[in-house]
Design an enzyme around this catalytic site. Structure first.
Site, PDB file in Angstrom:
ATOM      1  N   CYS A 114      11.013   7.194 -11.544  1.00 27.14           N
ATOM      2  CA  CYS A 114      11.510   6.923 -10.191  1.00 27.14           C
ATOM      3  C   CYS A 114      12.590   5.846 -10.169  1.00 27.14           C
ATOM      4  O   CYS A 114      13.267   5.668  -9.156  1.00 27.14           O
ATOM      5  CB  CYS A 114      10.348   6.535  -9.284  1.00 27.14           C
ATOM      6  SG  CYS A 114       9.077   7.796  -9.272  1.00 27.14           S
ATOM      7  N   HIS A 245      12.399   2.895  -3.272  1.00 26.58           N
ATOM      8  CA  HIS A 245      11.928   4.205  -3.722  1.00 26.58           C
ATOM      9  C   HIS A 245      10.845   4.686  -2.759  1.00 26.58           C
ATOM     10  O   HIS A 245       9.972   3.917  -2.350  1.00 26.58           O
ATOM     11  CB  HIS A 245      11.379   4.088  -5.151  1.00 26.58           C
ATOM     12  CG  HIS A 245      10.626   5.304  -5.584  1.00 26.58           C
ATOM     13  ND1 HIS A 245      11.154   6.560  -5.466  1.00 26.58           N
ATOM     14  CD2 HIS A 245       9.379   5.464  -6.103  1.00 26.58           C
ATOM     15  CE1 HIS A 245      10.263   7.443  -5.901  1.00 26.58           C
ATOM     16  NE2 HIS A 245       9.181   6.803  -6.292  1.00 26.58           N
ATOM     17  N   ASN A 275       7.616  12.078  -2.376  1.00 24.31           N
ATOM     18  CA  ASN A 275       8.196  11.333  -3.494  1.00 24.31           C
ATOM     19  C   ASN A 275       9.041  12.303  -4.324  1.00 24.31           C
ATOM     20  O   ASN A 275       8.507  13.246  -4.904  1.00 24.31           O
ATOM     21  CB  ASN A 275       7.047  10.757  -4.329  1.00 24.31           C
ATOM     22  CG  ASN A 275       7.514   9.954  -5.530  1.00 24.31           C
ATOM     23  OD1 ASN A 275       8.691   9.993  -5.901  1.00 24.31           O
ATOM     24  ND2 ASN A 275       6.600   9.227  -6.153  1.00 24.31           N
TER      25      ASN A 275
HETATM   26  N1  ACO Z   1      -7.632  14.385   0.059  1.00 23.70           N
HETATM   27  C1  ACO Z   1      -8.778  13.771   0.419  1.00 23.70           C
HETATM   28  N2  ACO Z   1      -9.369  12.789  -0.333  1.00 23.70           N
HETATM   29  C2  ACO Z   1      -8.754  12.466  -1.480  1.00 23.70           C
HETATM   30  C3  ACO Z   1      -7.551  13.088  -1.906  1.00 23.70           C
HETATM   31  C4  ACO Z   1      -6.998  14.085  -1.083  1.00 23.70           C
HETATM   32  N3  ACO Z   1      -5.845  14.723  -1.393  1.00 23.70           N
HETATM   33  N4  ACO Z   1      -7.177  12.529  -3.096  1.00 23.70           N
HETATM   34  C5  ACO Z   1      -8.093  11.604  -3.396  1.00 23.70           C
HETATM   35  N5  ACO Z   1      -9.060  11.552  -2.438  1.00 23.70           N
HETATM   36  C6  ACO Z   1     -10.226  10.676  -2.368  1.00 23.70           C
HETATM   37  C7  ACO Z   1     -10.625  10.157  -3.706  1.00 23.70           C
HETATM   38  O1  ACO Z   1     -11.443  11.079  -4.389  1.00 23.70           O
HETATM   39  C8  ACO Z   1     -11.362   8.867  -3.348  1.00 23.70           C
HETATM   40  O2  ACO Z   1     -12.650   9.204  -2.932  1.00 23.70           O
HETATM   41  P1  ACO Z   1     -13.929   8.246  -3.287  1.00 23.70           P
HETATM   42  O3  ACO Z   1     -13.600   6.931  -2.606  1.00 23.70           O
HETATM   43  O4  ACO Z   1     -15.084   8.982  -2.702  1.00 23.70           O
HETATM   44  O5  ACO Z   1     -13.921   8.133  -4.774  1.00 23.70           O
HETATM   45  C9  ACO Z   1     -10.601   8.364  -2.130  1.00 23.70           C
HETATM   46  O6  ACO Z   1      -9.876   9.498  -1.631  1.00 23.70           O
HETATM   47  C10 ACO Z   1      -9.660   7.209  -2.435  1.00 23.70           C
HETATM   48  O7  ACO Z   1      -8.859   7.529  -3.580  1.00 23.70           O
HETATM   49  P2  ACO Z   1      -7.820   6.482  -4.164  1.00 23.70           P
HETATM   50  O8  ACO Z   1      -7.169   7.072  -5.392  1.00 23.70           O
HETATM   51  O9  ACO Z   1      -8.443   5.127  -4.289  1.00 23.70           O
HETATM   52  O10 ACO Z   1      -6.754   6.447  -2.963  1.00 23.70           O
HETATM   53  P3  ACO Z   1      -5.522   5.501  -2.737  1.00 23.70           P
HETATM   54  O11 ACO Z   1      -5.700   4.766  -1.475  1.00 23.70           O
HETATM   55  O12 ACO Z   1      -5.169   4.694  -3.953  1.00 23.70           O
HETATM   56  O13 ACO Z   1      -4.331   6.555  -2.484  1.00 23.70           O
HETATM   57  C11 ACO Z   1      -2.426   7.461  -3.712  1.00 23.70           C
HETATM   58  C12 ACO Z   1      -3.966   7.452  -3.522  1.00 23.70           C
HETATM   59  C13 ACO Z   1      -1.826   8.012  -2.454  1.00 23.70           C
HETATM   60  C14 ACO Z   1      -2.104   8.346  -4.887  1.00 23.70           C
HETATM   61  C15 ACO Z   1      -1.930   6.024  -3.951  1.00 23.70           C
HETATM   62  O14 ACO Z   1      -2.752   5.385  -4.925  1.00 23.70           O
HETATM   63  C16 ACO Z   1      -0.493   5.924  -4.421  1.00 23.70           C
HETATM   64  O15 ACO Z   1       0.426   6.230  -3.680  1.00 23.70           O
HETATM   65  N6  ACO Z   1      -0.267   5.412  -5.658  1.00 23.70           N
HETATM   66  C17 ACO Z   1       1.022   4.978  -6.190  1.00 23.70           C
HETATM   67  C18 ACO Z   1       2.059   6.048  -6.351  1.00 23.70           C
HETATM   68  C19 ACO Z   1       3.303   5.445  -6.987  1.00 23.70           C
HETATM   69  O16 ACO Z   1       3.853   4.482  -6.518  1.00 23.70           O
HETATM   70  N7  ACO Z   1       3.747   6.006  -8.078  1.00 23.70           N
HETATM   71  C20 ACO Z   1       4.883   5.434  -8.776  1.00 23.70           C
HETATM   72  C21 ACO Z   1       6.063   6.243  -8.606  1.00 23.70           C
HETATM   73  S1  ACO Z   1       5.841   7.932  -9.044  1.00 23.70           S
HETATM   74  C22 ACO Z   1       6.753   8.258 -10.503  1.00 23.70           C
HETATM   75  O17 ACO Z   1       7.208   7.396 -11.165  1.00 23.70           O
HETATM   76  C23 ACO Z   1       6.866   9.688 -10.903  1.00 23.70           C
END
Ligand code: ACO
Length: 320
Positions: A114, A245, A275
């Protein structure tokens, strides 16, 4: 003295819109979770006839047109991508050169996830300031739908396809110059975001430890901006547009709040495009250009973070 200036921007947005409902129809998820956790409502998906190089070439033609130059004037093409048409060779930049009817130009890809567009910008600036090149075409292009695992509900709804491109040209006027760019990498955190195999198998899909990545992204994006602003004696009021980003609305909000930018300074496109990795910043710049927020003389602050890990920021005066 030769300086590098940001002359123009262009973008190509694929026409197919993929809403949250598409995911709800196929897996255990819901609109509330996706919207609350990511801010994403829609993303664009390229057609089966469009590869990453097609998206990049279309964005490049718009950027060249707006800069008032033809492909014959370009002496370096840099394409940042993590979803190239071919895994190792030829590079996507070579394919874009062919699509722009150039058979004799230096062309190379950059792999910095990214942060790719900021890395490309940094390489373009160095080539121009060294006197080696005059007009550099930089592109961030992604067909992430090719490398997304649509059985993994924790990542698949985050990503979309698209491309953005810019022309970086030589100038002798310091007032038109890109102010500063900084780029970094830390391979010790490689496991947070990766595509494990280059073979065509499910191991070639993107994997991400989202929650860990989230926390590091907020911390790193914030401190990187503080560093570049301090180094150049810039204050918040010197920035017209803060263009981070577009990975997740909550990351952008947390970083924007920590840095105390006003809402009118923050640029947000994640709701519409998700993204798009290296394409997200140039697509957001293009949106500001097309809606009139970005005009000649305005100052942009770019900030990105991605797999590698990589991160970077840039302060740029728009010279379009
Ligand atoms: N729908 C419903 N529930 C879901 C989903 C979904 N699609 N996906 C996960 N959950 C659940 C999980 O199972 C978890 O359940 P649990 O609490 O019972 O275990 C709960 O939701 C919370 O999951 P987390 O992974 O802790 O959720 P988080 O708040 O961290 O959000 C996300 C996830 C959106 C992926 C976030 O962590 C994020 O945006 N991360 C960073 C992304 C980023 O910046 N990447 C870098 C750039 S990308 C690149 O370089 C290619």
């Amino acid at each position: 003295m030769i300086y590098a200036s940001f002359k123009s921007i262009g973008a190509y947005i694929p026409t197919e819109v993929r809403s949250n409902q598409w995911f709800i129809d196929r897996m255990d998820t819901n609109d509330e979770w996706i919207t609350k956790r990511t801010g994403i409502k829609e993303r664009r998906i390229a057609s089966s006839e469009e590869e990453t190089s097609d998206l990049g070439a279309k964005a490049a033609k718009i950027a060249m047109n707006r800069a008032g130059i033809s492909s014959a004037d370009i002496d370096l093409i840099i394409c940042a991508t993590i979803s190239p048409d071919y895994m190792c060779m030829p590079s996507t930049a070579c394919l874009i050169a062919e699509k722009l009817d150039r058979r004799d130009v230096m062309a190379l890809d950059i792999s910095a996830a990214c942060t790719g567009f900021i890395y490309a910008l940094s390489v373009a600036k160095a080539f121009i300031e060294s006197g080696m090149k005059k007009n550099v075409l930089i592109i961030g292009a992604e067909k992430l739908s090719n490398i997304v695992d649509y059985t993994d509900r924790t990542t698949c709804m985050l990503f979309g396809d698209g491309a953005g491109a810019a022309i970086i040209s030589a100038t002798q006027n310091k007032d038109e110059a890109i102010v500063d760019i900084q780029c970094s990498a830390d391979g010790s955190q490689k496991d947070l975001l990766l595509t494990p195999s280059v073979q065509s198998s499910e191991a070639s899909f993107m994997q991400m430890k989202g929650n860990e990545t989230f926390k590091i992204a907020v911390r790193t994006l914030t401190s990187d901006v503080q560093k570049i602003m301090e180094k150049n004696s810039y204050k918040n009021e010197d920035i017209d547009l803060f263009i981070p980003h577009q990975a997740n609305y909550r990351i952008i909000k947390a970083v924007g709040d920590a840095l105390k930018f006003e809402d009118k300074q923050k640029v947000l496109t994640v709701e519409k495009y998700g993204n798009t990795s290296s394409a997200s910043i140039p697509m957001a710049i293009n949106e500001c250009f097309e809606d009139g927020r970005l005009v000649k003389g305005k100052t942009m602050l770019l900030d990105a973070f991605g797999g590698g890990l990589t991160w970077g920021s840039a302060i740029i005066k728009f010279n379009g």
